[in-house]
Scaffold this active site. Structure first.
Site, mmCIF file in Angstrom:
data_model
loop_
_atom_site.group_PDB
_atom_site.id
_atom_site.type_symbol
_atom_site.label_atom_id
_atom_site.label_comp_id
_atom_site.label_asym_id
_atom_site.label_seq_id
_atom_site.Cartn_x
_atom_site.Cartn_y
_atom_site.Cartn_z
ATOM 1 C CB VAL A 1 -11.183 -57.614 -40.419
ATOM 2 C CG1 VAL A 1 -12.529 -57.130 -40.916
ATOM 3 C CG2 VAL A 1 -11.332 -58.786 -39.455
ATOM 4 C CE1 TYR B 1 -8.530 -66.624 -29.138
ATOM 5 C CE2 TYR B 1 -8.237 -66.949 -26.781
ATOM 6 C CZ TYR B 1 -9.043 -66.610 -27.856
ATOM 7 O OH TYR B 1 -10.354 -66.252 -27.636
HETATM 8 P P1 NAP Z 1 -16.452 -68.503 -33.863
HETATM 9 O O1 NAP Z 1 -17.776 -69.093 -33.592
HETATM 10 O O2 NAP Z 1 -15.392 -69.353 -34.437
HETATM 11 O O3 NAP Z 1 -16.673 -67.211 -34.802
HETATM 12 C C1 NAP Z 1 -15.585 -66.507 -35.286
HETATM 13 C C2 NAP Z 1 -16.088 -65.474 -36.278
HETATM 14 O O4 NAP Z 1 -14.968 -64.718 -36.733
HETATM 15 C C3 NAP Z 1 -16.741 -66.080 -37.493
HETATM 16 O O5 NAP Z 1 -17.818 -65.257 -37.897
HETATM 17 C C4 NAP Z 1 -15.622 -66.001 -38.552
HETATM 18 O O6 NAP Z 1 -16.122 -65.939 -39.871
HETATM 19 C C5 NAP Z 1 -14.985 -64.692 -38.159
HETATM 20 N N1 NAP Z 1 -13.627 -64.507 -38.682
HETATM 21 C C6 NAP Z 1 -12.521 -65.248 -38.425
HETATM 22 N N2 NAP Z 1 -11.487 -64.741 -39.083
HETATM 23 C C7 NAP Z 1 -11.923 -63.645 -39.753
HETATM 24 C C8 NAP Z 1 -11.307 -62.699 -40.596
HETATM 25 N N3 NAP Z 1 -10.015 -62.751 -40.898
HETATM 26 N N4 NAP Z 1 -12.067 -61.702 -41.119
HETATM 27 C C9 NAP Z 1 -13.393 -61.618 -40.828
HETATM 28 N N5 NAP Z 1 -14.028 -62.502 -40.029
HETATM 29 C C10 NAP Z 1 -13.290 -63.496 -39.499
HETATM 30 O O7 NAP Z 1 -15.829 -67.865 -32.524
HETATM 31 P P2 NAP Z 1 -16.517 -67.207 -31.231
HETATM 32 O O8 NAP Z 1 -16.362 -68.166 -30.120
HETATM 33 O O9 NAP Z 1 -17.853 -66.646 -31.555
HETATM 34 O O10 NAP Z 1 -15.458 -66.036 -30.963
HETATM 35 C C11 NAP Z 1 -15.734 -64.658 -31.232
HETATM 36 C C12 NAP Z 1 -14.678 -63.818 -30.522
HETATM 37 O O11 NAP Z 1 -14.778 -64.047 -29.114
HETATM 38 C C13 NAP Z 1 -13.246 -64.153 -30.897
HETATM 39 O O12 NAP Z 1 -12.460 -62.992 -30.937
HETATM 40 C C14 NAP Z 1 -12.793 -65.037 -29.763
HETATM 41 O O13 NAP Z 1 -11.391 -65.025 -29.598
HETATM 42 C C15 NAP Z 1 -13.517 -64.394 -28.604
HETATM 43 N N6 NAP Z 1 -13.659 -65.255 -27.440
HETATM 44 C C16 NAP Z 1 -14.343 -66.428 -27.525
HETATM 45 C C17 NAP Z 1 -14.476 -67.228 -26.396
HETATM 46 C C18 NAP Z 1 -15.218 -68.532 -26.399
HETATM 47 O O14 NAP Z 1 -15.132 -69.257 -25.389
HETATM 48 N N7 NAP Z 1 -15.945 -68.883 -27.453
HETATM 49 C C19 NAP Z 1 -13.887 -66.815 -25.185
HETATM 50 C C20 NAP Z 1 -13.200 -65.615 -25.135
HETATM 51 C C21 NAP Z 1 -13.103 -64.831 -26.272
HETATM 52 P P3 NAP Z 1 -15.554 -66.911 -41.058
HETATM 53 O O15 NAP Z 1 -16.003 -68.277 -40.741
HETATM 54 O O16 NAP Z 1 -16.164 -66.359 -42.286
HETATM 55 O O17 NAP Z 1 -14.058 -66.780 -40.998
#
Ligand code: NAP
Length: 249
Positions: free
Chosen positions: A65, A156
């Site tokens: 995306v 970030y």
């Molecule tokens: P995660 O487990 O690493 O999952 C990230 C997801 O994004 C995966 O499904 C990955 O799929 C997908 N992705 C990455 N780049 C992409 C791209 N270019 N196009 C389509 N899909 C893509 O991370 P998460 O912790 O669940 O984080 C989800 C969201 O929450 C993020 O925006 C993150 O910044 C936010 N967030 C997380 C935390 C935390 O503590 N975990 C805190 C605040 C905010 P692929 O493997 O196929 O790339």
């Protein structure tokens, strides 16, 4: 309360972690859900299978995306299959953490493109069918880091602060068309993204968190469900922190 029957939702980056929990939560409330991934087909299929096994409808669409043409293809695939888009959750995200003195330009660009520009691409493409229907929900997953900043995460934090500006501006642009735009700001949630953080960092986070624990992916998904629901119809341009009180505005 919070029923999403007959609604269609796209959750970007929903092959695992927070995105997978959001997709499953929205599906449980009756939404047809598009599971998007960039490079995790097996994980995305297993999220879809959980939804289908519970009687829900899910479509898996591979698309990076951060790229305009692929984001547009994601929206088109959704319309081809389900004929409408009611809810867009811009969740896809990555980190490339390092102090700015050692940060490569490629790492700055990748994080901005993936976390912020993707939301521009997807929102721009999804708004057209929402405008026609005169209803819609866009929910951007930002972070407490976008509110408070974090050493070693300037790329970030900039992407997540940018998402907040995008949320508020878009909310003003399309509010008159009955489309709400809000952001959810999670604190630290155990997922693949945070698994390499040192134990001492997590302990410090917990000790600074009034509720005394890390969040769960379900904590975040429930906030998204609320903002996606009809019950949140009069809420737009807001940032809802899901962080146990870590960052208070
Ligand atoms: P995660 O487990 O690493 O999952 C990230 C997801 O994004 C995966 O499904 C990955 O799929 C997908 N992705 C990455 N780049 C992409 C791209 N270019 N196009 C389509 N899909 C893509 O991370 P998460 O912790 O669940 O984080 C989800 C969201 O929450 C993020 O925006 C993150 O910044 C936010 N967030 C997380 C935390 C935390 O503590 N975990 C805190 C605040 C905010 P692929 O493997 O196929 O790339």
């Amino acid at each position: 309360m919070f029923q999403l029957n007959d609604k269609v939702a796209i959750v970007t980056g929903s092959s695992r972690g927070i995105g997978a929990a959001i997709a499953q939560t929205l599906a449980r409330q009756g939404a047809k859900v598009v599971i998007n991934h960039r490079n995790s087909p097996a994980e995305a299929e297993s999220v879809a299978m959980v939804i289908q096994a519970a009687g829900g409808e899910a479509l898996v669409v591979q698309a990076d995306v951060s790229q305009s043409n692929e984001a547009q293809a994601l929206i088109k695939a959704t319309l081809d299959k389900f004929g409408q888009i009611d809810i867009l959750v811009n969740n896809a995200g990555v980190t490339r953490d390092t102090m700015i003195m050692t940060m490569k330009e490629a790492d700055w660009d990748l994080v901005l493109q993936t976390n912020l520009t993707s939301a521009y691409h997807c929102s721009k493409a999804a708004i057209r069918p929402m405008l026609k229907k005169r209803q819609g929900r866009i929910i951007n997953i930002t972070s407490v880091v976008g509110l408070a900043g974090q050493a070693g995460q300037s790329n970030y934090a900039a992407s997540k602060a940018g998402l907040i500006g995008l949320t508020k501006s878009l909310a003003r642009e399309i509010g008159s068309r009955n489309i709400t735009v809000n952001a959810v700001a999670p604190g630290f949630i155990p997922t693949a993204m945070t698994e390499t953080l040192p134990k001492t960092t997590l302990e410090a986070v917990i000790s600074n968190t009034p509720l005394g624990r890390l969040g769960s992916v379900e904590d975040v998904a429930h906030a998204v469900l609320f903002l996606a629901s009809d019950e949140a119809a009069f809420i737009t341009g807001q940032v809802l922190s899901v962080d146990g009180g870590l960052v208070m505005q």
